[in-house]
Design an enzyme around this catalytic site. Sequence first.
Site, short mmCIF file in Angstrom:
data_model
loop_
_atom_site.label_atom_id
_atom_site.label_comp_id
_atom_site.label_asym_id
_atom_site.label_seq_id
_atom_site.Cartn_x
_atom_site.Cartn_y
_atom_site.Cartn_z
N GLU A 2 -20.35 -4.72 5.18
CA GLU A 2 -21.22 -4.70 6.54
C GLU A 2 -21.50 -3.30 6.87
O GLU A 2 -22.49 -2.88 6.83
CB GLU A 2 -21.56 -4.98 8.27
CG GLU A 2 -21.25 -6.59 8.20
CD GLU A 2 -20.78 -7.39 9.48
OE1 GLU A 2 -20.30 -6.24 10.01
OE2 GLU A 2 -20.68 -8.49 9.78
N ASP B 270 -1.62 -3.59 5.96
CA ASP B 270 -0.92 -3.93 6.10
C ASP B 270 -0.35 -5.73 5.63
O ASP B 270 -0.72 -6.34 5.92
CB ASP B 270 0.03 -3.36 7.75
CG ASP B 270 1.54 -3.31 7.81
OD1 ASP B 270 2.51 -2.79 6.80
OD2 ASP B 270 1.67 -4.07 9.03
C1 GLC Z 1 4.58 -2.92 6.11
C2 GLC Z 1 4.73 -1.14 6.53
C3 GLC Z 1 6.38 -0.95 7.21
C4 GLC Z 1 5.99 -2.20 8.02
C5 GLC Z 1 6.22 -3.29 7.61
C6 GLC Z 1 5.74 -4.07 8.95
O1 GLC Z 1 4.74 -2.83 5.22
O2 GLC Z 1 4.13 -0.35 5.41
O3 GLC Z 1 6.30 -0.11 7.32
O4 GLC Z 1 7.61 -1.94 8.19
O5 GLC Z 1 5.02 -3.81 6.93
O6 GLC Z 1 4.80 -3.97 9.59
#
Ligand code: GLC
Length: 548
Positions: free
Chosen positions: A283, A234
């Site tokens: 790994e 993310d």
């Molecule tokens: C990314 C995710 C989104 C989330 C954001 C904060 O963009 O796809 O859904 O709100 O990160 O973690």
Amino acid sequence: MGSSVVVPTASSGPDASDESTVLESGPPGGQWWRSAVFYQVYPRSFADSGGDGVGDLGGLLERLGYLELLGVDALWICPVMRSPMADGGYDVSDPRDIDPLFGDIAVLDEVLEEAHDRGMRVTMDLVPNHTSDRHPWFTAALRAAPGSPERERYIFRDGRGPKGAEPPNNWPSIFGGPAWTRVTEPNGKPGQWYLHIFAPEQPDLNWENPEVVADFEQTMRFWLNRGVDGFRIDVAHGMAKPPGLPDMDRVNTAMLVHDDNDPRFNDPGVHDIHRRLRKVLDEYPDAVSIGEVWVDDNVRFGEYVRSDELHLAFNFRLAETSFDAAKIRAAVDNSIEAVAAVGAVPTWTLSNHDIEREVTRYGGGAVGLRRARAMILLELALPGAVFLYNGSELGLPNVDDLPEDALRDPTWERSGHTERGRDGCRVPIPWEGRQPPFGFTSAEQSWLPIPPQWAGLTVESQLERLDSMVSLCRMAIELRSVRPEFAGDGLEWYGSPVGCLAFRRAGGLICAVNTSSVPTPLPPGEVLLSSVPLDGAMLPPDTAVWLV
Ligand code: GLC
């Protein structure tokens, strides 16, 4: 002109009885992900087994047979770790446990085993940029003093102006309002501010602190040791912050909007972090990482997928492009160019849990669906890894008239009820039956209501029809995985009339798309599949075709 559909054979899909054959197949030298079709599961909206109206891992387990039938190679499961759910699970309070809303570690183990038996890999979603404000680290930081080691795991600063009453800089939060929240110190007085680029419930971690790095590495190993095949990372262009946290030149308060010159993201220091994380992944020889990278500049985008950083990065060009042949072609070229310089593999996606669904973007209704059918053929004809968001294969539209009291996206509250946010693309999957909640849950209501008009879009009803979106996707995914014409990394464009595009893969597949309002002659070749039945030698408007 030949038949426009190819009926999937009874023997389609991998042989579940021979796991090693299934999971070792793919391009030579491993790298199974190079041309894989990933299916994105948004767990709270996929299938509910617990009867509380919210999807869970048990629901996913029960529906894995459907995903095998669809023919996808891998799953990306959005966050299922412990979370107070201020942002649909992207606010993690324990990264090494499953939230009870979704099940427990034992169910995850079952999902892994069963998915592997059915020939599908499983990737999870990790959130390195921030934690939940209920993470024990953050609650400890609030109890501790300014300058303490507890606060050093996050980004605490004194405020500006008289008595420090102004935020430390002018950064806005992606979800609206300032990116800083002032805390009350243990002595009861207003004190420091902490940075949260997203919601206040998502404090940003300090990646200059070795403890933060070590903890994330531990999380990666924790899941990889359980058999997870990799991670979607993310906000992979986040984490590193510019020294001194300077003000933004132009304060962009638009929510959920991205800009390459935004100091909140894409700081060069992020690449050292990715190199560290890649060492852990290496790994585990078959593990893959896919970064969420909202960076437009090709050179800077390519840096994320150098051979010692991420394996793959989401390129959102195609998802941001309207249904226009010239623009689609530019997006395809751009995505290929962005990774070619560093020898990486392109990725393709038309939607995800943060973006308006493609049927709606392309005009909605029958036209939107017809164009989405064409675009899914275009996408599956391209070299590289494809990501399908759950519900795309059903041609679900956005739901833009959800009742206000149902909205859960933090954007809704943070914008003072002016921006509805992303719930419209997160409405649960309609599985079967004639009325909501369409087999999604045994509860009376799903967490977001499913429109009654989706009766004709259920999985059950679509699997019965050869002309449905789901049947088209099944056929396309199968052809993509078995036909030699899909070989080769690049593509060659054909000259085509205005409003049309056509390209050829090295293996011999030709894909043509007509985005204009008039029919156009088909390129030469035998039709393998088309997005709507063809009649004669012409490709109608809003249609795509594969030929060999
Ligand atoms: C990314 C995710 C989104 C989330 C954001 C904060 O963009 O796809 O859904 O709100 O990160 O973690």
